[in-house]
Scaffold this motif. Structure first.
Motif, PDB file in Angstrom:
ATOM      1  N   LYS A 183       3.227  13.889   8.607  1.00  0.00           N
ATOM      2  CA  LYS A 183       3.536  14.751   7.458  1.00  0.00           C
ATOM      3  C   LYS A 183       2.508  14.543   6.345  1.00  0.00           C
ATOM      4  CE  LYS A 183       8.083  13.777   7.229  1.00  0.00           C
ATOM      5  NZ  LYS A 183       9.505  13.823   6.862  1.00  0.00           N
ATOM      6  N   GLN A 184       2.152  13.265   6.115  1.00  0.00           N
ATOM      7  CA  GLN A 184       1.149  13.017   5.082  1.00  0.00           C
ATOM      8  C   GLN A 184      -0.197  13.608   5.493  1.00  0.00           C
ATOM      9  OE1 GLN A 184      -0.899   9.429   4.660  1.00  0.00           O
ATOM     10  NE2 GLN A 184      -1.593   9.929   2.611  1.00  0.00           N
ATOM     11  N   LEU A 185      -0.557  13.385   6.762  1.00  0.00           N
ATOM     12  CA  LEU A 185      -1.850  13.872   7.255  1.00  0.00           C
ATOM     13  C   LEU A 185      -1.974  15.383   7.028  1.00  0.00           C
ATOM     14  CD1 LEU A 185      -4.489  13.221   8.856  1.00  0.00           C
ATOM     15  CD2 LEU A 185      -3.221  13.789  10.927  1.00  0.00           C
ATOM     16  N   GLY A 241       0.232  17.488   5.364  1.00  0.00           N
ATOM     17  CA  GLY A 241       0.671  17.963   4.039  1.00  0.00           C
ATOM     18  C   GLY A 241      -0.427  17.805   3.005  1.00  0.00           C
ATOM     19  N   GLU A 242      -1.041  16.613   2.966  1.00  0.00           N
ATOM     20  CA  GLU A 242      -2.072  16.368   1.952  1.00  0.00           C
ATOM     21  C   GLU A 242      -3.374  17.079   2.295  1.00  0.00           C
ATOM     22  OE1 GLU A 242      -1.378  12.255  -0.472  1.00  0.00           O
ATOM     23  OE2 GLU A 242      -3.116  12.258   0.815  1.00  0.00           O
ATOM     24  N   SER A 243      -3.571  17.332   3.586  1.00  0.00           N
ATOM     25  CA  SER A 243      -4.837  17.958   3.993  1.00  0.00           C
ATOM     26  C   SER A 243      -4.794  19.475   3.839  1.00  0.00           C
ATOM     27  CB  SER A 243      -5.161  17.599   5.452  1.00  0.00           C
ATOM     28  OG  SER A 243      -5.267  16.206   5.588  1.00  0.00           O
ATOM     29  N   GLY A 259       0.850  -1.202   0.000  1.00  0.00           N
ATOM     30  CA  GLY A 259       0.000   0.000   0.000  1.00  0.00           C
ATOM     31  C   GLY A 259       0.878   1.240   0.000  1.00  0.00           C
ATOM     32  N   ILE A 260       0.274   2.360  -0.341  1.00  0.00           N
ATOM     33  CA  ILE A 260       1.030   3.624  -0.391  1.00  0.00           C
ATOM     34  C   ILE A 260       0.239   4.732   0.317  1.00  0.00           C
ATOM     35  CG2 ILE A 260       0.083   4.435  -2.622  1.00  0.00           C
ATOM     36  CD1 ILE A 260       3.023   5.279  -3.347  1.00  0.00           C
ATOM     37  N   GLY A 261       0.935   5.753   0.799  1.00  0.00           N
ATOM     38  CA  GLY A 261       0.279   6.899   1.459  1.00  0.00           C
ATOM     39  C   GLY A 261      -0.506   6.430   2.675  1.00  0.00           C
ATOM     40  N   GLY A 262      -1.754   6.863   2.743  1.00  0.00           N
ATOM     41  CA  GLY A 262      -2.603   6.505   3.875  1.00  0.00           C
ATOM     42  C   GLY A 262      -2.849   5.009   3.969  1.00  0.00           C
ATOM     43  N   SER A 263      -2.534   4.269   2.928  1.00  0.00           N
ATOM     44  CA  SER A 263      -2.764   2.825   2.953  1.00  0.00           C
ATOM     45  C   SER A 263      -1.584   2.048   3.543  1.00  0.00           C
ATOM     46  CB  SER A 263      -3.105   2.333   1.544  1.00  0.00           C
ATOM     47  OG  SER A 263      -4.391   2.785   1.207  1.00  0.00           O
ATOM     48  N   TYR A 264      -0.582   2.737   4.106  1.00  0.00           N
ATOM     49  CA  TYR A 264       0.454   1.999   4.841  1.00  0.00           C
ATOM     50  C   TYR A 264       1.085   2.787   5.984  1.00  0.00           C
ATOM     51  CZ  TYR A 264       4.999   4.048   3.474  1.00  0.00           C
ATOM     52  OH  TYR A 264       6.075   4.868   3.333  1.00  0.00           O
ATOM     53  N   VAL A 309      -3.544  -3.307   0.268  1.00  0.00           N
ATOM     54  CA  VAL A 309      -4.402  -2.252   0.813  1.00  0.00           C
ATOM     55  C   VAL A 309      -4.502  -1.128  -0.211  1.00  0.00           C
ATOM     56  CG1 VAL A 309      -4.796  -0.725   2.793  1.00  0.00           C
ATOM     57  CG2 VAL A 309      -3.388  -2.783   3.093  1.00  0.00           C
ATOM     58  N   SER A 310      -5.688  -0.937  -0.762  1.00  0.00           N
ATOM     59  CA  SER A 310      -5.874   0.182  -1.678  1.00  0.00           C
ATOM     60  C   SER A 310      -7.350   0.508  -1.737  1.00  0.00           C
ATOM     61  CB  SER A 310      -5.341  -0.155  -3.075  1.00  0.00           C
ATOM     62  OG  SER A 310      -5.554   0.931  -3.946  1.00  0.00           O
ATOM     63  N   LYS A 311      -7.695   1.707  -1.294  1.00  0.00           N
ATOM     64  CA  LYS A 311      -9.113   2.079  -1.281  1.00  0.00           C
ATOM     65  C   LYS A 311      -9.645   2.106  -2.714  1.00  0.00           C
ATOM     66  CE  LYS A 311     -12.430   5.379   0.436  1.00  0.00           C
ATOM     67  NZ  LYS A 311     -12.721   6.635   1.096  1.00  0.00           N
ATOM     68  N   SER A 312      -8.902   2.789  -3.586  1.00  0.00           N
ATOM     69  CA  SER A 312      -9.356   2.906  -4.977  1.00  0.00           C
ATOM     70  C   SER A 312      -9.148   1.598  -5.726  1.00  0.00           C
ATOM     71  CB  SER A 312      -8.569   4.013  -5.678  1.00  0.00           C
ATOM     72  OG  SER A 312      -7.190   3.663  -5.702  1.00  0.00           O
ATOM     73  N   GLY A 313      -8.129   0.872  -5.348  1.00  0.00           N
ATOM     74  CA  GLY A 313      -7.807  -0.379  -6.048  1.00  0.00           C
ATOM     75  C   GLY A 313      -7.070  -0.144  -7.347  1.00  0.00           C
ATOM     76  N   THR A 314      -6.823   1.115  -7.683  1.00  0.00           N
ATOM     77  CA  THR A 314      -6.201   1.390  -8.983  1.00  0.00           C
ATOM     78  C   THR A 314      -4.847   2.103  -8.855  1.00  0.00           C
ATOM     79  OG1 THR A 314      -7.424   3.459  -9.050  1.00  0.00           O
ATOM     80  CG2 THR A 314      -8.404   1.592 -10.219  1.00  0.00           C
ATOM     81  N   THR A 315      -4.370   2.320  -7.647  1.00  0.00           N
ATOM     82  CA  THR A 315      -3.110   3.058  -7.490  1.00  0.00           C
ATOM     83  C   THR A 315      -1.952   2.207  -8.045  1.00  0.00           C
ATOM     84  OG1 THR A 315      -4.079   4.015  -5.513  1.00  0.00           O
ATOM     85  CG2 THR A 315      -1.731   4.359  -5.819  1.00  0.00           C
ATOM     86  N   THR A 316      -1.164   2.834  -8.904  1.00  0.00           N
ATOM     87  CA  THR A 316      -0.168   2.073  -9.678  1.00  0.00           C
ATOM     88  C   THR A 316       0.852   1.352  -8.797  1.00  0.00           C
ATOM     89  OG1 THR A 316      -0.378   3.833 -11.275  1.00  0.00           O
ATOM     90  CG2 THR A 316       1.415   2.292 -11.637  1.00  0.00           C
ATOM     91  N   GLY A 334     -11.098   8.960   4.313  1.00  0.00           N
ATOM     92  CA  GLY A 334     -10.001   9.088   3.348  1.00  0.00           C
ATOM     93  C   GLY A 334      -8.766   8.342   3.837  1.00  0.00           C
ATOM     94  N   GLY A 335      -7.874   8.037   2.911  1.00  0.00           N
ATOM     95  CA  GLY A 335      -6.682   7.236   3.226  1.00  0.00           C
ATOM     96  C   GLY A 335      -5.915   7.721   4.454  1.00  0.00           C
ATOM     97  N   ARG A 336      -5.623   9.020   4.520  1.00  0.00           N
ATOM     98  CA  ARG A 336      -4.761   9.497   5.607  1.00  0.00           C
ATOM     99  C   ARG A 336      -5.477   9.571   6.948  1.00  0.00           C
ATOM    100  NH1 ARG A 336      -5.715  13.067   1.736  1.00  0.00           N
ATOM    101  NH2 ARG A 336      -6.782  15.026   2.186  1.00  0.00           N
ATOM    102  N   PHE A 337      -6.810   9.332   6.934  1.00  0.00           N
ATOM    103  CA  PHE A 337      -7.568   9.294   8.192  1.00  0.00           C
ATOM    104  C   PHE A 337      -7.979   7.851   8.517  1.00  0.00           C
ATOM    105  CE2 PHE A 337      -7.911  13.682   6.895  1.00  0.00           C
ATOM    106  CZ  PHE A 337      -7.986  14.412   8.071  1.00  0.00           C
TER     107      PHE A 337
HETATM  108  O1  PA5 Z   1      -4.766  10.045   1.918  1.00  0.00           O
HETATM  109  C1  PA5 Z   1      -5.024   9.589   0.822  1.00  0.00           C
HETATM  110  O2  PA5 Z   1      -6.201   9.519   0.397  1.00  0.00           O
HETATM  111  C2  PA5 Z   1      -3.945   9.056  -0.076  1.00  0.00           C
HETATM  112  O3  PA5 Z   1      -2.683   9.252   0.458  1.00  0.00           O
HETATM  113  C3  PA5 Z   1      -4.140   7.577  -0.331  1.00  0.00           C
HETATM  114  O4  PA5 Z   1      -4.102   6.892   0.887  1.00  0.00           O
HETATM  115  C4  PA5 Z   1      -3.070   7.019  -1.272  1.00  0.00           C
HETATM  116  O5  PA5 Z   1      -3.020   7.780  -2.436  1.00  0.00           O
HETATM  117  C5  PA5 Z   1      -3.372   5.570  -1.618  1.00  0.00           C
HETATM  118  O6  PA5 Z   1      -4.616   5.454  -2.249  1.00  0.00           O
HETATM  119  P1  PA5 Z   1      -5.322   4.053  -2.396  1.00  0.00           P
HETATM  120  O7  PA5 Z   1      -5.615   3.502  -1.065  1.00  0.00           O
HETATM  121  O8  PA5 Z   1      -6.582   4.343  -3.176  1.00  0.00           O
HETATM  122  O9  PA5 Z   1      -4.394   3.141  -3.180  1.00  0.00           O
END
Ligand code: PA5
Length: 446
Positions: free
Chosen positions: A282-284, A286-288, A79-84, A139-146, A202-205
């Motif tokens: 930082k993600q929480l 920065g992205e918010s 997973g990436i971002g909020g997904s890990y 782990v991927s909410k969208s299921g499409t993250t590369t 959302g992912g980061r929450f």
């Molecule tokens: O906070 C967010 O929404 C993003 O950082 C997502 O967690 C990140 O892009 C991963 O997305 P996804 O879970 O759809 O693969």
């Protein structure tokens, strides 16, 4: 007190009058959040999640974690971002950054992948997995993250080769959207056990959903205690009195500092186990907050390590930042400095002292030094690195971030900027539907 804000080292820059003056803006932001009439209000599922979580799924997470513990040597979380970030932050903070190396532990090693596109990172992990029993949580909410999709393809192939299609399905766990997404359909078609990222989180929450909870449970951490901490934070921070509510006070102080030109917030911790917590934070933030040409840039340091690198800049460079210092009151371990009869290093004045006392003294010395260097310091005192404190702290920051985003006037729950690189990457890689953009980018390269 589990968490409290000490404003001693920020008072020189932010007066009580200024805090009181901004309080109405903070209350308005807090009300918009709680009344669900602010920007992005379809993403507020995290607010009551520590009480309203799906109890049936929570028990299923614990059962799946037990199965995973019994089935494998290595648990791979893709997973990436909020997904890990939340899961990794929890494991390192509560257990240790060296969790995989803990002697005699009875739970699987855990590795996080699918959070970059580096062939070396993925290849190194594949080598580590050779000859080991593996389970995978994609782990991927969208299921499409590369990034995670590519890593999942690689691990799926590995598991199917090693265990056959039937065997693999017992070892693959998917955490994704409830019904719509590609990964949900794919998982159902293949018989993987699935867990839900709620539509309104959302992912980061999402650290307190299955996204964080399944990997955390696999390491043997007590999920109930984390939720208990988050529940108590809800109770502690739902009041509307800036002088009694440290979450609102944090929002107020950081926004006042931002308006005075302090554009960078550095989260500083004296505990290396907080490194991934800082990444999550930082993600929480920065992205918010970073949008519409606005937002405090979130940065982080681990002291005293970084006092020997970034410490110079913080002490002496441009005066554009403030620090938020995470003061963990009680260390997880005691380590007494030994006495040396020869005292060659002249350190006997420290003999018999606990290393945590020295660490805290370094913190105090640094607070004075940075204060003298005109860096405002907010101190967040947190009791310890327990499950309970982690849950409490996570909720404190999530709430502060959302309210702060509203004070700033942005939608804290979207991330339109993240799409820009994705579109360009797809176009340059030749994905169908991106032909026009590909041509435009190619012309720009000439
Ligand atoms: O906070 C967010 O929404 C993003 O950082 C997502 O967690 C990140 O892009 C991963 O997305 P996804 O879970 O759809 O693969």
């Amino acid at each position: 007190m589990v968490l409290s804000l000490n404003d001693k080292f920020v008072k020189k820059y932010v007066t009580n009058e200024e805090v009181n003056a901004i309080s109405n803006e903070v209350y308005t932001a807090q009300s918009a959040l709680f009344n669900r009439n602010g920007l992005g209000n379809d993403f507020l599922g995290w607010i009551n999640l520590p009480f309203d979580y799906d109890k049936e799924e929570f028990e299923r997470i614990k059962k799946a974690a037990k199965r995973i513990q019994n089935q494998c040597d290595i648990f791979v979380v893709i997973g990436i971002g909020g997904s890990y970030l939340g899961a990794r932050a929890a494991i390192e903070f509560i257990k240790s950054p060296l969790y995989n190396n803990i002697k005699g532990k009875k739970t699987p090693d855990i590795y996080f992948t699918g959070n970059s596109i580096s062939p070396s990172a993925l290849s190194d992990l594949l080598k580590i997995c050779e000859g080991k029993d593996i389970c995978v949580n994609v782990v991927s909410k969208s299921g499409t993250t590369t990034e995670p999709a590519v890593a999942f393809r690689v691990f799926r192939e590995l598991l199917e080769k090693k265990y056959g299609k039937e065997g693999a399905k017992e070892r693959i766990f998917a955490t994704t959207d409830k019904e719509k997404g590609t990964l949900k359909k794919f998982s159902d078609d293949n018989g993987y056990e699935t867990f839900v990222v709620p539509d309104d989180v959302g992912g980061r929450f999402s650290v307190l959903t299955a996204v964080g909870l399944l990997p955390i449970a696999v390491t043997g951490i007590d999920l109930d205690k984390i939720m208990q901490g988050a529940q108590d934070a809800i109770r502690a921070f739902n009041t509307q009195d800036i002088n009694e509510n440290d979450c609102l006070k944090y929002v107020a102080i950081r926004n006042i500092l931002y308006r005075k030109g302090k554009n960078i917030e550095i989260l500083a911790s004296y505990e290396p186990a907080s490194q991934m917590l800082c990444e999550w934070w930082k993600q929480l933030f920065g992205e918010s907050e970073g949008k519409d040409g606005k937002g405090i840039y979130p940065s982080s340091v681990i002291f005293s390590t970084d006092l020997h690198s970034l410490g110079q800049y913080i002490q002496d460079g441009e005066r554009i930042m403030f620090e938020t210092v995470l003061d963990i009151k009680k260390a997880s371990d005691e380590l007494i400095i030994p006495f040396d009869p020869f005292n060659v290093d002249k350190l006997n004045f420290l003999a018999g002292k606990d290393l945590d006392y020295v660490n805290h003294t370094a913190m105090l010395g640094t607070l004075f030094a940075h204060s003298d260097g005109n860096v405002p310091n907010i101190v967040l005192e947190i009791a310890d690195r327990s499950e309970y404190s982690f849950g409490y702290l996570v909720y404190f920051f999530e709430l502060a971030c959302a309210i702060s985003g509203y004070v700033l006037g942005v939608n804290p729950f979207n991330q339109p900027g993240v799409e820009s690189y994705k579109k360009n990457m797809f176009a340059l890689l030749g994905k169908e539907g991106y032909e026009d953009l590909a041509n435009k980018l190619k012309n720009r390269m000439n």
